[in-house]
Scaffold this motif. Structure first.
Motif, PDB file in Angstrom:
ATOM      1  N   THR A  91       0.863  -1.183   0.000  1.00  0.00           N
ATOM      2  CA  THR A  91       0.000   0.000   0.000  1.00  0.00           C
ATOM      3  C   THR A  91       0.896   1.229   0.000  1.00  0.00           C
ATOM      4  OG1 THR A  91      -0.134   0.167   2.418  1.00  0.00           O
ATOM      5  CG2 THR A  91      -1.790  -1.191   1.316  1.00  0.00           C
ATOM      6  N   GLU A 119      -8.061   0.481   2.682  1.00  0.00           N
ATOM      7  CA  GLU A 119      -8.695   1.718   2.206  1.00  0.00           C
ATOM      8  C   GLU A 119     -10.109   1.882   2.731  1.00  0.00           C
ATOM      9  OE1 GLU A 119      -7.517   4.346   0.741  1.00  0.00           O
ATOM     10  OE2 GLU A 119      -5.533   3.440   0.826  1.00  0.00           O
ATOM     11  N   GLN A 120     -10.775   0.772   3.067  1.00  0.00           N
ATOM     12  CA  GLN A 120     -12.131   0.859   3.595  1.00  0.00           C
ATOM     13  C   GLN A 120     -12.171   1.402   5.019  1.00  0.00           C
ATOM     14  OE1 GLN A 120     -13.223  -3.393   2.674  1.00  0.00           O
ATOM     15  NE2 GLN A 120     -15.058  -2.410   1.844  1.00  0.00           N
ATOM     16  N   ARG A 122      -9.407   3.204   6.407  1.00  0.00           N
ATOM     17  CA  ARG A 122      -8.364   4.218   6.600  1.00  0.00           C
ATOM     18  C   ARG A 122      -8.915   5.468   7.288  1.00  0.00           C
ATOM     19  NH1 ARG A 122      -7.284   8.574   3.756  1.00  0.00           N
ATOM     20  NH2 ARG A 122      -8.584   7.859   2.026  1.00  0.00           N
ATOM     21  N   THR A 140       1.351   7.514   3.134  1.00  0.00           N
ATOM     22  CA  THR A 140       0.016   6.977   2.852  1.00  0.00           C
ATOM     23  C   THR A 140      -0.108   5.493   3.183  1.00  0.00           C
ATOM     24  OG1 THR A 140       0.662   6.511   0.556  1.00  0.00           O
ATOM     25  CG2 THR A 140      -0.368   8.653   1.007  1.00  0.00           C
ATOM     26  N   ASP A 142      -0.412   1.828   5.385  1.00  0.00           N
ATOM     27  CA  ASP A 142      -1.055   1.279   6.574  1.00  0.00           C
ATOM     28  C   ASP A 142      -0.059   1.180   7.729  1.00  0.00           C
ATOM     29  OD1 ASP A 142       0.450  -0.714   5.340  1.00  0.00           O
ATOM     30  OD2 ASP A 142      -1.120  -2.244   5.426  1.00  0.00           O
TER      31      ASP A 142
END
Length: 268
Positions: A91, A119-120, A122, A140, A142
């Motif tokens: 990521t 992304e769901q 974040r 950006t 995780d």
């Protein structure tokens, strides 16, 4: 995925992990043997501790094997505690801000693994940060966000407990969003005095983690090296850290501990 190595003990040159061994971290950057991807060419970084409380750091987006500065620095820098990382991006774009280790104050942190469906969740993760920590985020990934969450949950006071809470929170948010959670997490982090490492996965398939004695500590005890892959073929030297475990290295040596964020997530 990624490969990393960390050390705490009597001061030694970074090259003893980064470039000199037969299967050094630079060698692993283009020929990893215990990872899903053999090549880890999306940048690298090192963080080391010296006379000041906060760590020094050097990162770049070049593959570790092609940066002549890395070999030169590793040959000259001598430290009792350091973290080194080579990246294969899962990521976040290939840019310097996304290269490990991440640093905040006296803390340094690096990670190998993934949060499925990151992304769901974040934005939900970001919303838990205070303004100071939210504004400290420059990349950006995780990994960086997990580090900042651990700081939010009290990394200074209870390092392993804070990381357990961060992982449990990620699991809880994932269940709420999608009904399932997949977290694979093998990480090392330090406050400049103690070195910690964790190996954990919700599906019990975490990235690898090994430990071996190396050098000594300031108190005359054994120093230790923690790695994603052994640095040589001396199989008897390296001990695999099991899933659901943490280790702490300090002046007393290395201690093995349980790492159990699942119980926290179920209680939440």
């Amino acid at each position: 995925m990624r490969r990393w190595a960390a050390y705490r003990g009597e001061p030694l040159y970074l090259e003893e992990l980064v470039s000199s061994p037969a299967h050094s971290l630079i060698e692993q950057s283009h020929c990893a043997t215990r990872a899903k991807t053999a090549t880890n060419g999306d940048g690298f970084g090192i963080a080391w501790y010296g006379d000041r409380p906060e760590p020094g750091r050097y990162r770049d987006i070049l593959p570790a094997w092609s940066d002549c500065n890395l070999r030169s620095l590793a040959r000259q820098i001598r430290s009792p505690l350091f973290l080194a990382h080579v990246r294969a991006a899962t990521t976040g774009a290939t840019r310097r801000d996304n290269c490990h280790p991440f640093v905040h104050g006296r803390w340094s942190f690096m990670h190998n693994g993934q949060i499925s469906g990151f992304e769901q969740i974040r934005r939900s993760m970001e919303s838990l940060l205070c303004d100071e920590l939210f504004n400290a985020r420059t990349g950006t990934t995780d990994s960086e966000l997990l580090f900042l969450l651990a700081l939010r949950f009290g990394l200074d006071a209870d390092p392993l407990g804070a990381v357990e809470k961060a992982i449990a929170t990620v699991e809880k948010l994932s269940y709420e969003k999608s009904g399932e959670a997949l977290v694979r997490f093998t990480a090392a982090f330090s406050n400049g005095r103690e070195l910690y490492a964790v190996r954990y996965a919700t599906d019990h398939r975490p990235p690898t983690l090994y430990a071996a004695p190396m050098g000594e500590t300031a108190g005359g005890k054994q120093g230790y090296c923690l790695v994603s892959e052994p640095l040589n073929d001396e199989a008897d030297t390296w001990v695999e850290i099991p899933d659901g475990s943490a280790v702490r290295v300090n002046d007393e040596g290395m201690q093995a501990l349980l790492f159990q964020p699942q119980s926290l997530s179920k209680a939440a």
